[in-house]
Design an enzyme around this catalytic site. Structure first.
Site, PDB file in Angstrom:
ATOM      1  NE  ARG B  84      -3.935  -2.246   2.605  1.00 48.46           N
ATOM      2  CZ  ARG B  84      -4.249  -2.144   3.473  1.00 48.46           C
ATOM      3  NH1 ARG B  84      -5.145  -1.203   3.986  1.00 48.46           N
ATOM      4  NH2 ARG B  84      -5.179  -3.199   3.915  1.00 48.46           N
ATOM      5  CD  GLU B 151     -11.730   0.419  -0.765  1.00 46.37           C
ATOM      6  OE1 GLU B 151     -11.283  -0.669  -0.298  1.00 46.37           O
ATOM      7  OE2 GLU B 151     -12.903   0.686   0.120  1.00 46.37           O
TER       8      GLU B 151
END
Lengths: 147, 469
Positions: B84, B151
């Site tokens: 991430r 997302e």
């Protein structure tokens, strides 16, 4: 990030481990420690261990370094602790708290391998934090008196 | 920097990807998440999706296969936190050394070919869920893997997930992602883009969540995105939560082109979770019911192991079934006080308008968003990032609904401020609580409800005492 005023004699360095962005507990612990009269140097989320060491170099009288880790990556994020300690840095109690490994079934080995890195205390709940800091403070005061 | 249709990428990662035509050709062979969402919306009952991601590839395939029989409409590939944050080398090292130490699937380290294997392992389509302030490389690998739902957004995947990534950087990274979705939409390949209104997941006032996702939705629509899932986090007070979910559709109608498909998504309670299985299951069931009442297209389920860390596959499958039960026909007799919902919805929509209209009236949207956060005119509580003031102080009222105890520099009207002050007025003679006490009690809301339930039940569920850490 913020260093609000408080009695300068009880300073702690607080932050969240390098790969972890959980901010809520970090901000609540800051409020809790401040309400107990601590000065909190809050380094915030996603803080590499070297930044904790830099902060301790700048504030060597800090009582402890408190590192939160909720994403299960504590071991990876703290893996350079032995090197830093070997270089004479972070020579104060390092307290790690939160959710200390990936998965919902915890093994004693998860705790042991953090202790093996040189982490001094592990807390699964911030509720016992002030008590632990007070005990460490008292032990250190006794050591200075008698030692 | 290499480039894939306007998406600027790290050279090493770009070099591994197939060419654009091959990516598009493969995407055309996949059943898009957008289609599954459209079917669920037409059916009037939310589909259920779990979060799920483990480090190892074989383990991830097994996990998806273990969850599919529980009946999810979409499955997740939840990405580890090193990936991430674009620490791709760290993720690859850990993957080589001990995959179980990763808190998600490192898709970039595994590569797009393995991503295709994941997609082929189950019939249900996959969404990539992560938390990257700059998710461009991950998006490129996900597209090459044939995944049709992604997302994230420039605000919601920055402020809760990183310390010091300027909003200008994350907004422009996500603008590139959205522009690629626009190019694909024009070619007839629909990518569902889910916006993370959940933010820091704890005590998020509905109008803060919705203001962020409305702004991200408008930005995405301007780049050509045609399918948007707008996620809202369950706060815990059902009238407020139903109103917020319904407001997703009314706000979309006000601010977006009617040709864009918009799906409200409920994220089941994301805060401190009950510790006993029975009460945790109740909250999961309650979320399913809320999703149905609020007209959500999708509900992201939780598990009874939530309080203890990442769940095992069995608990995760149970969570999918329990959430689906909450939304099933047996509970269709349940009605809600519509007047109370309408009143909440009116005020939520008004608050969102007061937050977003000044920003949308500026000539350039992304700089206006950045400037508003810099000035505190947009703000979120408990920000992980230094780029939000975090002066918003949320507090539960006597009914458990989330109100503003402090608004910082949010530009609310006097009427809105008065309403929140009135709703939070202490009962006569009540003891004043410190901000720490109030925040702790509000965060522990469901734990305290659980404790009260277990201590007041005559037969006491002794087999599972509330555990403490």
């Amino acid at each position: 990030m913020n260093t609000p005023a408080g009695p300068a004699d009880r300073l702690v360095i607080l932050g969240v481990a390098e790969s972890d962005a959980h901010a809520v507990a970090n901000q609540l612990i800051t409020m809790q420690l401040q309400s107990h009269g601590f000065t909190v140097l809050n380094l915030g989320v996603c803080t590499p261990l070297s930044d904790f060491a830099d902060a301790h170099d700048r504030h060597p009288h800090a009582e402890a370094v408190l590192i939160g880790s909720l994403n299960g990556h504590a071991h990876q994020d703290l893996r350079t602790l032995p090197e830093l300690r070997a270089a004479g840095r972070l020579r104060c109690p390092v307290i790690v708290g939160g959710n200390l490994s990936v998965g919902s079934r915890k093994a004693g080995t998860d705790r042991q391998r953090l202790l093996d890195l040189g982490v001094d205390h592990l807390l699964a709940d911030a509720g016992g934090l002030v008590l632990l800091l007070d005990m460490l403070h008292a032990a250190r005061a006794a050591e200075l008196q008698h030692g | 920097m290499a480039e894939l249709h306007g998406l600027q990428l790290d050279d090493r990662i770009a070099a591994e990807l197939p060419d654009w035509e091959a990516i598009v050709a493969h995407l055309r062979t996949r059943r898009p998440v957008a289609e599954v969402l459209r079917q669920a919306a037409a059916g009037g009952r939310p589909l259920v999706q779990p979060r799920c991601g483990v480090g190892g590839h074989r383990e991830m395939v097994e996990l998806l296969r273990a969850l599919e029989p529980a009946g999810p409409g979409v499955l997740s590939v939840t990405i580890d936190s090193h990936t991430r944050l674009r620490h791709f080398d760290t993720a690859a090292e850990l993957l080589a050394r001990n995959p179980a130490d990763l808190n998600g699937y490192p898709l970039v380290a595994h590569g797009w070919q393995r991503g295709r294997e994941l997609a082929a392992a189950v019939d249900v389509p996959l969404e990539v869920r992560h938390g990257s302030p700059d998710g461009r490389e991950l998006f490129a690998v996900a597209l090459a893997a044939g995944l049709t739902s992604y997302e994230g957004g420039g605000i919601g995947y920055n402020l809760p997930y990183s310390k010091n990534v300027p909003l200008g950087h994350s907004l422009r990274a996500w603008q590139q992602v959205d522009a690629v979705c626009g190019v694909l939409a024009a070619e007839g390949v629909l990518i569902d883009r889910e916006l993370f209104g959940t933010l820091t997941a704890v005590l998020v006032p509905p109008s803060v969540s919705l203001a962020v996702t409305v702004l991200e939705a408008v930005a995405a629509a301007r780049e050509g995105v045609r399918c948007l899932s707008i996620a809202y986090p369950q706060g815990g007070e059902i009238h407020q939560d139903v109103a917020a979910l319904r407001a997703v559709r009314t706000l979309a109608a006000r601010y977006l082109d009617p040709g864009i498909e918009v799906h409200p998504v409920l994220h089941e309670f994301m805060g401190v979770f009950p510790r006993t299985r029975s009460y945790a299951d109740l909250l999961i069931l309650h979320g399913g019911l809320l999703a149905r009442l609020g007209g959500a297209t999708k509900v992201i389920s939780k598990t009874h192991q939530e309080a203890y860390g990442i769940p095992d596959a069995e608990a995760n499958a149970d969570g999918i079934r329990t959430a689906a039960l909450g939304a099933c026909e047996l509970l269709d007799f349940v009605r809600i006080d519509e007047d109370r919902v309408s009143e909440e919805q009116h005020w939520i929509e008004r608050e969102v308008a007061e937050l977003v209209d000044p920003v949308l009236n500026e000539p350039a949207l992304l700089p206006a968003i950045e400037a508003a956060f810099a000035a505190g005119r947009l703000d979120i509580p408990f920000s992980a990032s230094v780029h939000a003031h975090s002066r918003v102080v949320p507090r539960r009222d006597a009914c458990g609904a989330i109100r503003y105890a402090g608004v910082g520099a949010l530009p609310f009207s006097a009427a809105v401020l008065r309403r929140h002050a009135d709703l939070l007025a202490p009962a006569p003679g009540a003891r004043e609580r410190s901000p720490f006490e109030a925040a702790t009690a509000d965060i522990r809301y469901f734990l305290d409800n659980e404790d009260r339930f277990h201590s007041s039940t005559p037969h006491r569920t002794r087999s599972e005492p509330p555990q403490r850490f």
